[in-house]
Write a protein that holds these residues in place. Structure first.
Motif, PDB file in Angstrom:
ATOM      1  N   GLN A  36       6.573  11.084   1.343  1.00 15.19           N
ATOM      2  CA  GLN A  36       6.185   9.689   1.548  1.00 15.19           C
ATOM      3  C   GLN A  36       7.434   8.823   1.636  1.00 15.19           C
ATOM      4  OE1 GLN A  36       3.185   8.566   2.147  1.00 15.19           O
ATOM      5  NE2 GLN A  36       2.190  10.545   1.846  1.00 15.19           N
ATOM      6  N   GLN A  37       7.561   8.103   2.732  1.00 16.45           N
ATOM      7  CA  GLN A  37       8.725   7.251   2.954  1.00 16.45           C
ATOM      8  C   GLN A  37       8.340   5.780   2.801  1.00 16.45           C
ATOM      9  OE1 GLN A  37      11.814   8.417   3.432  1.00 16.45           O
ATOM     10  NE2 GLN A  37      10.985  10.487   3.214  1.00 16.45           N
ATOM     11  N   PRO A  38       9.302   4.940   2.393  1.00 14.03           N
ATOM     12  CA  PRO A  38       9.005   3.500   2.276  1.00 14.03           C
ATOM     13  C   PRO A  38       8.583   2.911   3.622  1.00 14.03           C
ATOM     14  CG  PRO A  38      11.074   4.044   1.185  1.00 14.03           C
ATOM     15  CD  PRO A  38      10.669   5.265   1.952  1.00 14.03           C
ATOM     16  N   TYR A  39       7.723   1.909   3.562  1.00 11.19           N
ATOM     17  CA  TYR A  39       7.259   1.245   4.783  1.00 11.19           C
ATOM     18  C   TYR A  39       8.290   0.203   5.210  1.00 11.19           C
ATOM     19  CZ  TYR A  39       4.319  -1.315   8.042  1.00 11.19           C
ATOM     20  OH  TYR A  39       3.829  -1.920   9.166  1.00 11.19           O
ATOM     21  N   LEU A  40       8.725   0.285   6.442  1.00 12.39           N
ATOM     22  CA  LEU A  40       9.690  -0.670   6.978  1.00 12.39           C
ATOM     23  C   LEU A  40       8.940  -1.820   7.625  1.00 12.39           C
ATOM     24  CD1 LEU A  40      12.281   1.796   8.575  1.00 12.39           C
ATOM     25  CD2 LEU A  40      12.345   0.721   6.319  1.00 12.39           C
ATOM     26  N   GLU A  41       9.020  -2.971   7.002  1.00 15.14           N
ATOM     27  CA  GLU A  41       8.309  -4.141   7.521  1.00 15.14           C
ATOM     28  C   GLU A  41       8.922  -4.606   8.838  1.00 15.14           C
ATOM     29  OE1 GLU A  41       7.130  -7.391   4.954  1.00 15.14           O
ATOM     30  OE2 GLU A  41       7.748  -6.225   3.210  1.00 15.14           O
ATOM     31  N   ARG A  42       8.065  -4.971   9.754  1.00 14.69           N
ATOM     32  CA  ARG A  42       8.542  -5.581  10.989  1.00 14.69           C
ATOM     33  C   ARG A  42       8.973  -7.021  10.721  1.00 14.69           C
ATOM     34  NH1 ARG A  42       4.046  -5.821  15.086  1.00 14.69           N
ATOM     35  NH2 ARG A  42       2.872  -6.353  13.202  1.00 14.69           N
ATOM     36  N   THR A  43       9.973  -7.451  11.444  1.00 18.76           N
ATOM     37  CA  THR A  43      10.426  -8.834  11.326  1.00 18.76           C
ATOM     38  C   THR A  43       9.580  -9.712  12.233  1.00 18.76           C
ATOM     39  OG1 THR A  43      12.686  -8.130  10.827  1.00 18.76           O
ATOM     40  CG2 THR A  43      12.381 -10.398  11.567  1.00 18.76           C
ATOM     41  N   LEU A  85       0.825  -1.210   0.000  1.00 16.52           N
ATOM     42  CA  LEU A  85       0.000   0.000   0.000  1.00 16.52           C
ATOM     43  C   LEU A  85       0.857   1.257   0.000  1.00 16.52           C
ATOM     44  CD1 LEU A  85      -2.836  -1.002   2.515  1.00 16.52           C
ATOM     45  CD2 LEU A  85      -3.067  -0.672   0.049  1.00 16.52           C
ATOM     46  N   GLN A  86       1.924   1.242   0.825  1.00 13.71           N
ATOM     47  CA  GLN A  86       2.801   2.412   0.880  1.00 13.71           C
ATOM     48  C   GLN A  86       3.543   2.596  -0.438  1.00 13.71           C
ATOM     49  OE1 GLN A  86       2.725   4.654   3.016  1.00 13.71           O
ATOM     50  NE2 GLN A  86       4.494   5.889   2.447  1.00 13.71           N
ATOM     51  N   GLU A  87       3.946   1.497  -1.073  1.00 12.97           N
ATOM     52  CA  GLU A  87       4.612   1.610  -2.373  1.00 12.97           C
ATOM     53  C   GLU A  87       3.654   2.190  -3.416  1.00 12.97           C
ATOM     54  OE1 GLU A  87       6.091  -2.237  -3.321  1.00 12.97           O
ATOM     55  OE2 GLU A  87       7.829  -2.093  -1.966  1.00 12.97           O
ATOM     56  N   ASP A  88       2.393   1.793  -3.355  1.00 13.85           N
ATOM     57  CA  ASP A  88       1.402   2.363  -4.283  1.00 13.85           C
ATOM     58  C   ASP A  88       1.227   3.864  -4.037  1.00 13.85           C
ATOM     59  OD1 ASP A  88       1.050  -0.142  -5.345  1.00 13.85           O
ATOM     60  OD2 ASP A  88      -0.766  -0.594  -4.205  1.00 13.85           O
ATOM     61  N   VAL A  89       1.184   4.244  -2.756  1.00 15.86           N
ATOM     62  CA  VAL A  89       1.052   5.670  -2.424  1.00 15.86           C
ATOM     63  C   VAL A  89       2.271   6.449  -2.920  1.00 15.86           C
ATOM     64  CG1 VAL A  89       0.974   7.324  -0.510  1.00 15.86           C
ATOM     65  CG2 VAL A  89      -0.463   5.287  -0.447  1.00 15.86           C
ATOM     66  N   ILE A  90       3.466   5.868  -2.732  1.00 11.57           N
ATOM     67  CA  ILE A  90       4.699   6.534  -3.181  1.00 11.57           C
ATOM     68  C   ILE A  90       4.695   6.694  -4.694  1.00 11.57           C
ATOM     69  CG2 ILE A  90       7.202   6.228  -3.395  1.00 11.57           C
ATOM     70  CD1 ILE A  90       7.169   4.957  -0.622  1.00 11.57           C
ATOM     71  N   ALA A  91       4.292   5.620  -5.408  1.00 15.11           N
ATOM     72  CA  ALA A  91       4.258   5.690  -6.872  1.00 15.11           C
ATOM     73  C   ALA A  91       3.268   6.753  -7.354  1.00 15.11           C
ATOM     74  CB  ALA A  91       3.891   4.317  -7.443  1.00 15.11           C
ATOM     75  N   GLN A  92       2.083   6.790  -6.722  1.00 16.68           N
ATOM     76  CA  GLN A  92       1.087   7.794  -7.097  1.00 16.68           C
ATOM     77  C   GLN A  92       1.577   9.203  -6.765  1.00 16.68           C
ATOM     78  OE1 GLN A  92      -2.656   7.444  -5.032  1.00 16.68           O
ATOM     79  NE2 GLN A  92      -3.764   8.610  -6.551  1.00 16.68           N
ATOM     80  N   ASN A  93       2.196   9.350  -5.603  1.00 17.95           N
ATOM     81  CA  ASN A  93       2.717  10.657  -5.196  1.00 17.95           C
ATOM     82  C   ASN A  93       3.828  11.121  -6.140  1.00 17.95           C
ATOM     83  OD1 ASN A  93       2.868  12.806  -3.069  1.00 17.95           O
ATOM     84  ND2 ASN A  93       4.958  12.052  -2.923  1.00 17.95           N
ATOM     85  N   LEU A  94       4.680  10.188  -6.571  1.00 19.40           N
ATOM     86  CA  LEU A  94       5.752  10.533  -7.512  1.00 19.40           C
ATOM     87  C   LEU A  94       5.170  10.966  -8.853  1.00 19.40           C
ATOM     88  CD1 LEU A  94       8.737  10.617  -8.301  1.00 19.40           C
ATOM     89  CD2 LEU A  94       8.570   8.183  -8.875  1.00 19.40           C
TER      90      LEU A  94
END
Length: 227
Positions: free
Chosen positions: A174-181, A65-74
Motif C-alpha cells: 500500500q502506497q501513500p495517495y498523491l493528491e492532485r494539485t 482513506l488511503q492513510e486509513d488503509v495503510i494504517a490497517q495494513n501495517l
C-alpha cells in the motif's frame, strides 16, 4: 405656416437630436450587454471556484482513506509477523525440550548399561571396552541430536527471516495517495461600461443636423420652394 428657412433649421435640430438619442440608446444597449457578460463571467468564476473546492475535498478524502488503509495494513502485517515469530519461537523451544529429553533418556540408558556391565562381574580390558562402547553410542546419539537441533534452529531462523520479508511485502503493498494539485480558477477580467456620446458626440450630431438642415434648404431652393 413657417417659412422654409425655419423649417430647415427645425429639421436640422430634430435630426441632430435624433442622432444624440440614437447614440444614447446604443450606449445603454452596449452597457447592458457588458453587464450581462460580466455577470455571466462572475457566475462561471463562482461555479469553477466551487468545483475546485469540491475537487480538493475529494482529494483530501482519498488521501485520508488511503492513510486509513495503510494504517490497517501495517497493523495486520505487524500482528501476522508477531504471530509467526511467536509460533517459530515456540517450535524452537519444543525442539530444544525434545533434544534435552532425548539426551536425558540416552544418559539414563548409558548409566543403566554401565551398571549392568559392572554387575556382571567382568574384569580387565573387557569391561573397559564394554563401557567405552556404551559411551561411544551415547556420544554418537547426542551428536545426532545436537545436529538435528542445530538444523531445526537454522531452519527456524530462515523462516523468521521469511516472516520479516513477508511483513515488509505486506506493508509495501500500500502506497501513500498523491493528491492532485487543484488550482484556483482565474478571476474574470470585467469589461468597463461604455461612456455616452459626450461633447464630441453632441458636436458631431449637431454638425450632422446642421448638414441635414442645409441639405434640406438646398433641396427646397432647387425645387423652387424658396426664392
Amino acid at each position: 405656416m413657417c417659412d422654409p428657412v425655419t423649417a430647415s433649421v427645425v429639421i436640422g435640430v430634430m435630426s441632430g437630436g435624433l442622432q444624440i438619442m440614437q447614440q444614447q440608446a446604443a450606449t445603454r444597449a452596449q452597457n447592458a450587454q457588458i453587464e450581462f457578460q460580466n455577470l455571466q463571467a462572475e457566475q462561471e468564476f463562482q461555479y469553477n471556484t466551487l468545483q475546485a473546492q469540491s475537487a480538493r475535498t475529494g482529494e483530501a478524502q482519498q488521501r485520508q482513506l488511503q492513510e486509513d488503509v495503510i494504517a490497517q495494513n501495517l497493523f495486520l502485517a505487524n500482528e501476522a509477523y508477531e504471530s509467526d515469530i511467536a509460533a517459530l519461537n515456540l517450535r524452537l523451544m519444543q525442539e530444544q525440550a525434545a533434544a534435552g529429553a532425548e539426551k536425558r533418556k540416552t544418559s539414563l540408558a548409558a548409566l543403566q548399561a554401565k551398571g549392568e556391565v559392572v554387575a556382571a562381574g567382568r574384569v580387565g580390558n573387557s569391561i573397559q571396552n564394554l563401557i567405552a562402547d556404551v559411551q561411544r553410542q551415547q556420544a554418537a546419539f547426542d551428536y545426532a541430536t545436537d545436529q538435528n537441533l542445530a538444523f531445526s534452529g537454522q531452519q527456524i531462523k530462515e523462516q523468521k527471516r521469511g516472516a520479516g520479508v513477508e511483513r515488509a511485502s505486506r506493508i509495501a503493498s500500500q502506497q501513500p495517495y498523491l493528491e492532485r494539485t487543484i488550482l484556483d480558477p482565474m478571476k474574470p477580467i470585467k469589461r468597463g461600461r461604455v461612456k455616452g456620446p459626450g461633447a464630441i458626440g453632441v458636436l458631431s450630431a449637431g454638425l450632422s443636423g446642421a448638414s441635414t438642415g442645409l441639405s434640406t434648404y438646398g433641396g427646397m431652393k432647387n425645387a423652387g420652394l424658396i426664392d
